[in-house]
Design a protein around this motif. Structure first.
Motif, mmCIF file in Angstrom:
data_model
loop_
_atom_site.group_PDB
_atom_site.id
_atom_site.type_symbol
_atom_site.label_atom_id
_atom_site.label_comp_id
_atom_site.label_asym_id
_atom_site.label_seq_id
_atom_site.Cartn_x
_atom_site.Cartn_y
_atom_site.Cartn_z
ATOM 1 N N LYS A 40 -2.048 -10.190 -9.040
ATOM 2 C CA LYS A 40 -1.547 -10.072 -7.681
ATOM 3 C C LYS A 40 -0.753 -11.325 -7.312
ATOM 4 O O LYS A 40 -1.182 -12.443 -7.593
ATOM 5 C CB LYS A 40 -2.699 -9.896 -6.684
ATOM 6 C CG LYS A 40 -3.505 -8.615 -6.863
ATOM 7 C CD LYS A 40 -4.624 -8.548 -5.827
ATOM 8 C CE LYS A 40 -5.451 -7.270 -5.976
ATOM 9 N NZ LYS A 40 -6.542 -7.210 -4.966
ATOM 10 N N VAL A 41 0.389 -11.111 -6.669
ATOM 11 C CA VAL A 41 1.233 -12.217 -6.227
ATOM 12 C C VAL A 41 1.685 -11.944 -4.803
ATOM 13 O O VAL A 41 2.071 -10.811 -4.478
ATOM 14 C CB VAL A 41 2.482 -12.373 -7.121
ATOM 15 C CG1 VAL A 41 3.346 -13.520 -6.622
ATOM 16 C CG2 VAL A 41 2.093 -12.592 -8.567
ATOM 17 N N GLU A 42 1.622 -12.971 -3.943
ATOM 18 C CA GLU A 42 2.201 -12.834 -2.612
ATOM 19 C C GLU A 42 3.224 -13.940 -2.408
ATOM 20 O O GLU A 42 2.921 -15.129 -2.574
ATOM 21 C CB GLU A 42 1.136 -12.895 -1.513
ATOM 22 C CG GLU A 42 1.747 -12.675 -0.125
ATOM 23 C CD GLU A 42 0.785 -12.043 0.865
ATOM 24 O OE1 GLU A 42 0.929 -10.849 1.171
ATOM 25 O OE2 GLU A 42 -0.126 -12.769 1.319
ATOM 26 N N VAL A 80 2.437 -5.994 -12.103
ATOM 27 C CA VAL A 80 2.169 -6.968 -11.050
ATOM 28 C C VAL A 80 2.137 -6.277 -9.683
ATOM 29 O O VAL A 80 3.060 -5.549 -9.323
ATOM 30 C CB VAL A 80 3.234 -8.077 -11.039
ATOM 31 C CG1 VAL A 80 3.041 -8.999 -9.844
ATOM 32 C CG2 VAL A 80 3.175 -8.887 -12.328
ATOM 33 N N GLN A 81 1.058 -6.515 -8.933
ATOM 34 C CA GLN A 81 0.984 -6.056 -7.546
ATOM 35 C C GLN A 81 1.536 -7.179 -6.658
ATOM 36 O O GLN A 81 0.986 -8.273 -6.626
ATOM 37 C CB GLN A 81 -0.460 -5.729 -7.156
ATOM 38 C CG GLN A 81 -1.040 -4.557 -7.929
ATOM 39 C CD GLN A 81 -2.403 -4.141 -7.399
ATOM 40 O OE1 GLN A 81 -2.847 -4.615 -6.361
ATOM 41 N NE2 GLN A 81 -3.048 -3.241 -8.113
ATOM 42 N N LEU A 82 2.622 -6.889 -5.962
ATOM 43 C CA LEU A 82 3.339 -7.930 -5.234
ATOM 44 C C LEU A 82 3.385 -7.629 -3.737
ATOM 45 O O LEU A 82 3.530 -6.471 -3.329
ATOM 46 C CB LEU A 82 4.757 -8.064 -5.782
ATOM 47 C CG LEU A 82 5.593 -9.228 -5.221
ATOM 48 C CD1 LEU A 82 6.330 -9.937 -6.339
ATOM 49 C CD2 LEU A 82 6.590 -8.727 -4.181
ATOM 50 N N GLY A 83 3.251 -8.683 -2.934
ATOM 51 C CA GLY A 83 3.357 -8.566 -1.490
ATOM 52 C C GLY A 83 4.219 -9.682 -0.935
ATOM 53 O O GLY A 83 4.507 -10.667 -1.633
ATOM 54 N N ILE A 84 4.631 -9.551 0.316
ATOM 55 C CA ILE A 84 5.475 -10.557 0.966
ATOM 56 C C ILE A 84 4.896 -10.857 2.348
ATOM 57 O O ILE A 84 4.605 -9.941 3.124
ATOM 58 C CB ILE A 84 6.928 -10.063 1.121
ATOM 59 C CG1 ILE A 84 7.520 -9.682 -0.241
ATOM 60 C CG2 ILE A 84 7.791 -11.132 1.793
ATOM 61 C CD1 ILE A 84 8.876 -9.015 -0.151
#
Length: 421
Positions: A40-42, A80-84
């Motif tokens: 996970k990446v934010e 990859v699970q990505l958020g902003i």
């Protein structure tokens, strides 16, 4: 005519059989299902008013950030699970208390819909305050849960304006929770205070800090950090090299981290038995602004200082990590009781800090050590150093031999027919 057709068909069948043998060699292993948790990446983006400054390749900092996000969203690995998350994007007023609560999740952490995420980023306009501390706390909550890699990438161009909630203390609190979350920071055209604060945030969680002056640098660095989250998780072991080989720690196979002062050297010891091979690599990161033209040198030397083998890498200011490696095969011995050889690994860097940049703590260093059985001589002779490539070589040789025999037979047959007629 019929004979020729049969001959041609036979040759085609033979070639097809050989090709199938090369394409599907015996002993091939079926793909295994990857059951590891998704990383996970934010991405946490500063959208405060200062992001409107036009000092990045003729455009605004906000425009550079949008371009970087679009490129990174296109290249984000599927796993990859990505958020902003944004900070300072919504409140236009002057009330500090309200401005310091201005952080919102622009795109939730999860399976990436690239079009939707790009559309959300396109709406951003430089607006308000810089509540870095509150944004980090919320981002940590966004990534909570699961066993995979978790990484926050903070992009900002200024100091937090919401003291006394110190973002460096917030990062230390996140690290103290032991949830395995790393914060990497990028400073857009930063001043000294911004650089110090972002560097402190990164250091607190074992992350990296990068100073960014150009659009291309920003896109490349954010992309690197997102890709890194997809790499297999290996927990490094902290070690402490010494200035002399005689007092250096003895390392086994594994991944190690250390810090090395600017322009200094560190020693580590590795024991290599006869018939084994030492493989080592090192990466030294520029986690703060450094002068261009630098390098890293990795040497394997004896305890008496004689060089065995070396590897070296250089940079010119456009990369923030320099890596190199080496291999040393220890010859086999006729004596079954022959002792292991102590090899000293010497890591030296030629980084120099830019004006006004702190030189402590030292630069982050990552060292990989692998001591394995040396290559089998019989295997080397059989494969000629080609590994699995010998399948193709053998097929080509056999095909050429058979084709030559068939062509010779066909030529003799045609000559005999010609003489008869």
């Amino acid at each position: 005519m019929i004979t020729r057709q049969r001959l041609a068909a036979g040759i085609c069948a033979l070639l097809a059989t050989l090709t199938a043998g090369v394409a599907f060699p015996a002993g091939a292993v079926a793909d295994e299902t990857d059951s590891t948790a998704s990383p996970k990446v934010e991405l946490v983006l500063d959208v405060s008013g200062s992001m409107s400054a036009k000092d990045m390749d003729g455009g605004s900092r906000m425009a550079a950030a949008k371009q970087a996000f679009n490129e990174v969203l296109d290249a984000t690995p599927e796993e990859v699970q990505l958020g902003i998350r944004t900070l300072g994007a919504n409140y236009h007023g002057n009330d500090r208390k309200t401005g310091c609560k201005d952080t919102a999740q622009l795109y939730p952490v999860g399976t990436l819909d690239r079009t939707e995420a790009k559309t959300a980023v396109a709406t951003l306009q430089p607006t308000g305050w810089t509540p870095i501390g509150p944004a980090l706390l919320k981002a940590a909550d966004d990534l909570n849960g699961g066993d995979g890699t978790r990484r926050i990438v903070l992009i900002s161009d200024g100091e937090d304006t919401c003291q006394p909630l110190d973002p460096c203390e917030v990062a230390r609190e996140i690290a103290a929770k032991g949830i395995g979350l790393t914060i990497d920071t990028l400073g857009l055209v930063p001043d000294a205070k911004t650089r110090d604060q972002l560097s402190c945030i990164a250091d607190a969680t074992g992350g990296t800090y990068t100073s960014v002056q150009h659009k291309e640098e920003l896109s490349d660095r954010v992309g690197q950090l997102v890709d890194r989250a997809a790499d297999p998780v290996v927990t490094p072991v902290a070690t402490e090299g010494t200035a002399q080989c005689s007092s250096a720690p003895t390392l086994k196979s594994g991944l190690y981290t250390d810090r090395e002062e600017f322009g200094k050297q560190r020693f580590y010891r590795v024991d290599v038995d006869p018939g084994q091979e030492l493989r080592a690599s090192v990466s030294v990161g520029a986690d703060r602004e450094v002068n261009p033209d630098y390098g890293v040198l990795l040497r394997a030397v004896t305890v008496h200082g004689r060089e065995i083998v070396r590897g070296e890498g250089t940079g010119n200011g456009r990369t923030d990590v320099i890596s190199t490696g080496l291999r040393y095969p220890k010859a086999e011995s006729d004596d079954d009781n022959a002792p292991a050889e102590t090899v000293c690994l010497q890591v030296t860097n030629s980084f120099s800090a830019a004006s006004g940049v702190k030189t402590t703590p030292g630069l982050p260093l990552e060292l990989t050590v692998d001591v394995v059985d040396g290559p089998s001589k019989a295997s080397d002779v059989a494969s000629f150093g080609l590994g699995r490539g010998w399948w193709l070589l053998a097929a080509l040789v056999l095909t050429g031999f058979v084709a030559g025999l068939l062509w010779g037979w066909l030529s003799r047959w045609r000559l005999a027919v010609w003489r008869t007629n």
